[in-house]
Write an enzyme that holds these catalytic residues in place. Structure first.
Site, short mmCIF file in Angstrom:
data_model
loop_
_atom_site.label_atom_id
_atom_site.label_comp_id
_atom_site.label_asym_id
_atom_site.label_seq_id
_atom_site.Cartn_x
_atom_site.Cartn_y
_atom_site.Cartn_z
N ARG A 1 -9.34 0.74 8.86
CA ARG A 1 -8.89 -0.62 9.11
C ARG A 1 -9.99 -1.49 9.72
NH1 ARG A 1 -3.34 -0.14 8.57
NH2 ARG A 1 -2.09 -1.60 9.72
N ARG B 1 -0.72 -9.66 13.06
CA ARG B 1 -1.18 -8.64 12.11
C ARG B 1 -2.03 -9.27 11.00
NH1 ARG B 1 4.29 -6.30 10.43
NH2 ARG B 1 3.18 -4.99 8.95
N ARG C 1 11.39 -7.76 5.02
CA ARG C 1 11.31 -6.31 4.87
C ARG C 1 12.17 -5.60 5.93
NH1 ARG C 1 5.62 -3.27 4.01
NH2 ARG C 1 5.30 -3.36 6.24
N LYS D 1 0.83 -1.21 0.00
CA LYS D 1 0.00 0.00 0.00
C LYS D 1 0.87 1.27 0.00
CE LYS D 1 -2.29 -0.99 3.79
NZ LYS D 1 -1.84 -2.34 4.18
N ARG E 1 11.44 -3.68 11.78
CA ARG E 1 10.47 -3.09 12.70
C ARG E 1 10.10 -4.07 13.80
NH1 ARG E 1 5.99 -0.72 8.64
NH2 ARG E 1 4.68 -1.97 10.00
P1 ADP Z 1 1.08 -2.64 7.96
O1 ADP Z 1 -0.01 -2.29 6.98
O2 ADP Z 1 2.35 -3.03 7.29
O3 ADP Z 1 0.66 -3.55 9.07
P2 ADP Z 1 1.03 0.06 9.02
O4 ADP Z 1 2.26 0.86 8.91
O5 ADP Z 1 -0.13 0.47 8.18
O6 ADP Z 1 1.51 -1.40 8.77
O7 ADP Z 1 0.53 0.02 10.54
C1 ADP Z 1 1.36 -0.39 11.60
C2 ADP Z 1 0.56 -0.55 12.89
O8 ADP Z 1 -0.05 0.70 13.24
C3 ADP Z 1 -0.61 -1.53 12.79
O9 ADP Z 1 -0.21 -2.85 13.03
C4 ADP Z 1 -1.53 -0.99 13.89
O10 ADP Z 1 -1.09 -1.36 15.17
C5 ADP Z 1 -1.35 0.50 13.77
N1 ADP Z 1 -2.34 1.12 12.84
C6 ADP Z 1 -2.08 1.74 11.67
N2 ADP Z 1 -3.20 2.20 11.09
C7 ADP Z 1 -4.21 1.86 11.93
C8 ADP Z 1 -5.63 2.03 11.89
N3 ADP Z 1 -6.23 2.66 10.87
N4 ADP Z 1 -6.34 1.52 12.92
C9 ADP Z 1 -5.77 0.90 13.96
N5 ADP Z 1 -4.45 0.69 14.05
C10 ADP Z 1 -3.67 1.17 13.05
#
Ligand code: ADP
Length: 216
Positions: free
Chosen positions: A88, A173, A127, A13, A162
């Site tokens: 999400r 996740r 990654r 994304k 990370r």
């Molecule tokens: P990825 O899509 O690779 O899991 P992101 O960088 O989008 O990683 O998000 C990392 C973390 O941040 C998620 O695992 C979650 O804990 C939190 N997070 C990000 N966006 C949201 C959201 N819209 N709602 C709830 N938690 C979020």
């Protein structure tokens, strides 16, 4: 364009969003980046979000909506936005709709990046990310490694794995994605906004998305 990007963790994304904003001048809003920067800065938001993020769980909806209410009213969003990692959950999608109604905006599309689970798993475990919050360049130990001494090729800062990219957090996740986020695909399909892309290669996906959006 006003777009929501959907896809599992590791679906690409962020990469796709970056290329698309260069194409149409809209702004990329990544809740993941906002949260990681808050954790790094040690702000109140960061302190609240840190534990959830490290375990690979979602940060509570009300916290996310507080951030997004503020962010989406900033002037740069007028030119269009690409939401990367938000919404999400169904409640977040509903809250987004209310917020957009309130500020007189409408979504143009929800783009879903569909990537097979085995590809996702391989991507997430290999990654690496630049630890400089202003850079955050993404690397891959197999296909796009950092320098031999583990530095970012763009800014020279250490490239790291990370905390949420350990095997256990990755498992969480992916499960969270299936339970909480995948239902958004049907939600946006019902709203007539869904555009689905099988996405194995980010560059190709960006081209396909551009073609689809031009025709929209
Ligand atoms: P990825 O899509 O690779 O899991 P992101 O960088 O989008 O990683 O998000 C990392 C973390 O941040 C998620 O695992 C979650 O804990 C939190 N997070 C990000 N966006 C949201 C959201 N819209 N709602 C709830 N938690 C979020």
């Amino acid at each position: 364009m006003r777009i929501v990007l959907l896809g599992a963790p590791g679906a690409g994304k962020g990469t796709v969003a970056k290329s698309l904003t260069e194409f149409d001048g809209s702004v990329q809003i990544s809740t993941g980046d906002i949260l990681r920067n808050a954790v790094k800065a040690g702000s109140e938001l960061g302190k609240k979000a840190k534990g959830y993020m490290e375990r690979g769980e979602l940060v509570p909806d009300d916290l996310i909506m507080d951030i997004m209410e503020v962010r989406m009213k900033e002037p740069d969003c007028q030119k269009g936005f690409l939401l990367d990692g938000f919404p999400r959950t169904i409640p977040q999608a509903e809250a987004l709709k209310k917020l957009l109604d309130k500020i007189g905006m409408k979504l143009d599309a929800a783009i879903n990046l569909d990537v097979p689970t085995d590809v996702i798993l391989d991507r997430l475990t290999t990654r690496r990310t630049c630890s400089n919050p202003d850079c955050q360049e993404i690397y891959n130990v197999k296909s796009n490694p950092p320098t031999a001494d583990g530095k970012c090729r763009k800014c020279g800062t250490d490239v790291i794995q990370r905390a949420d990219e350990t095997e256990e957090a990755i498992g969480n996740r992916l499960k969270t994605y299936q339970d909480k986020t995948a239902p958004l695909i049907v939600y946006y399909e019902k709203a007539g906004l869904l555009k689905n892309f099988l996405s194995l290669n980010s560059r190709e996906t960006v081209e396909n998305v551009k073609i689809a959006l031009k025709g929209a």
